[in-house]
Design an enzyme around this catalytic site. Structure first.
Site, PDB file in Angstrom:
ATOM      1  N   HIS A  64      65.443  -7.717 -50.688  1.00  0.00           N
ATOM      2  CA  HIS A  64      66.235  -7.006 -51.689  1.00  0.00           C
ATOM      3  C   HIS A  64      65.320  -6.527 -52.805  1.00  0.00           C
ATOM      4  O   HIS A  64      65.373  -5.374 -53.200  1.00  0.00           O
ATOM      5  CB  HIS A  64      67.348  -7.902 -52.244  1.00  0.00           C
ATOM      6  N   GLU A 118      64.496   0.062 -56.849  1.00  0.00           N
ATOM      7  CA  GLU A 118      63.809  -1.203 -57.096  1.00  0.00           C
ATOM      8  C   GLU A 118      62.561  -1.006 -57.947  1.00  0.00           C
ATOM      9  O   GLU A 118      62.270  -1.810 -58.836  1.00  0.00           O
ATOM     10  CB  GLU A 118      63.452  -1.883 -55.768  1.00  0.00           C
ATOM     11  N   HIS A 122      62.822  -2.651 -61.594  1.00  0.00           N
ATOM     12  CA  HIS A 122      62.057  -3.898 -61.625  1.00  0.00           C
ATOM     13  C   HIS A 122      60.540  -3.681 -61.592  1.00  0.00           C
ATOM     14  O   HIS A 122      59.808  -4.330 -62.331  1.00  0.00           O
ATOM     15  CB  HIS A 122      62.472  -4.788 -60.453  1.00  0.00           C
TER      16      HIS A 122
END
Length: 230
Positions: A64, A118, A122
């Protein structure tokens, strides 16, 4: 002339110090969560899923994300909007990512939007130590350091739709990895608690696993957990 040179040196020093302070204030963090997801649980919900354009993913945990976090449980996000995701920078990793970091969002996609999300949310918060290529490559390497499915199957926990105790799932990962995982669940169409995500913690240099300073918040599990097939 000498005074001008001193002024220039002072200006450069202050500018450099300012840049370092701005960077550290926006991108400091204490550790990472490596979060992996079981595709069978993602798909076995009322919302359902769509296989990527490359076809049905393998029956294995998929990545993930790798998420920077603070020891108090909070986390930085979207740290640098100017550093956009560029698929050309990870062209040598695409085939591995399609296998190990697949997208299950609908409609079917090639993964680029998922990976871009992502990185933006992040990855940019870890760019002081990991550029785009290193961020994705490091995450792939960390995934393969601990094989979650093998750890569970070695303890007799199979993705066969049966129920297993949450304690046995946690113990199997802990025995295989040496670290305490965070198990998160969702509900299938019948309302059963099912194994969805497993998180392990990684040090702030993204070099190896550590015991979690704090376990992530998220959807808790019942005492018995379904491990659906995929």
């Amino acid at each position: 002339m000498k005074m001008q040179s001193n002024h220039d040196s002072l200006f450069i020093m202050l500018a450099t110090l300012y840049s370092v302070l701005v960077l550290s204030s926006s991108q400091d963090f204490d550790f990472f969560y490596l979060v992996q997801e079981w595709p069978g649980s993602h798909c076995d919900t009322e919302q359902g899923c769509c296989y990527p354009t490359t076809g049905k993913p393998a029956s294995d945990f998929g990545i993930h994300g790798l998420w920077p976090n603070y020891n108090d449980g909070s986390y930085p996000s979207n740290c640098n909007s100017s550093n956009s995701f560029d698929a050309s920078k990870i062209s040598d990793l695409i085939s591995r990512m399609q296998l190990e970091w697949p997208t299950l969002s609908c409609p079917s996609k090639d993964g680029l939007k998922f990976w871009g999300h992502e990185w933006k949310k992040h990855g940019t918060c870890a760019e002081s130590i990991l550029d785009q290529h290193a961020y994705f490559e490091t995450t792939l390497k960390l995934k393969n350091k601990i094989n979650l499915l093998h750890a569970l199957e070695g303890a007799g926990i199979q993705p066969n739709g049966q129920m297993y105790s949450l304690e046995s799932i946690t113990s199997a990962i802990q025995v295989a990895s040496g670290y305490t995982p965070r198990i998160q669940c969702n509900n299938d169409t019948s309302g059963n608690s099912q194994l969805h995500e497993i998180s392990l913690c990684v040090d702030s240099m993204a070099s190896d696993f550590i015991e979690c300073p704090v376990l992530p918040n998220g959807r808790s599990c019942g005492s018995s957990v379904e491990f659906p097939s995929f």
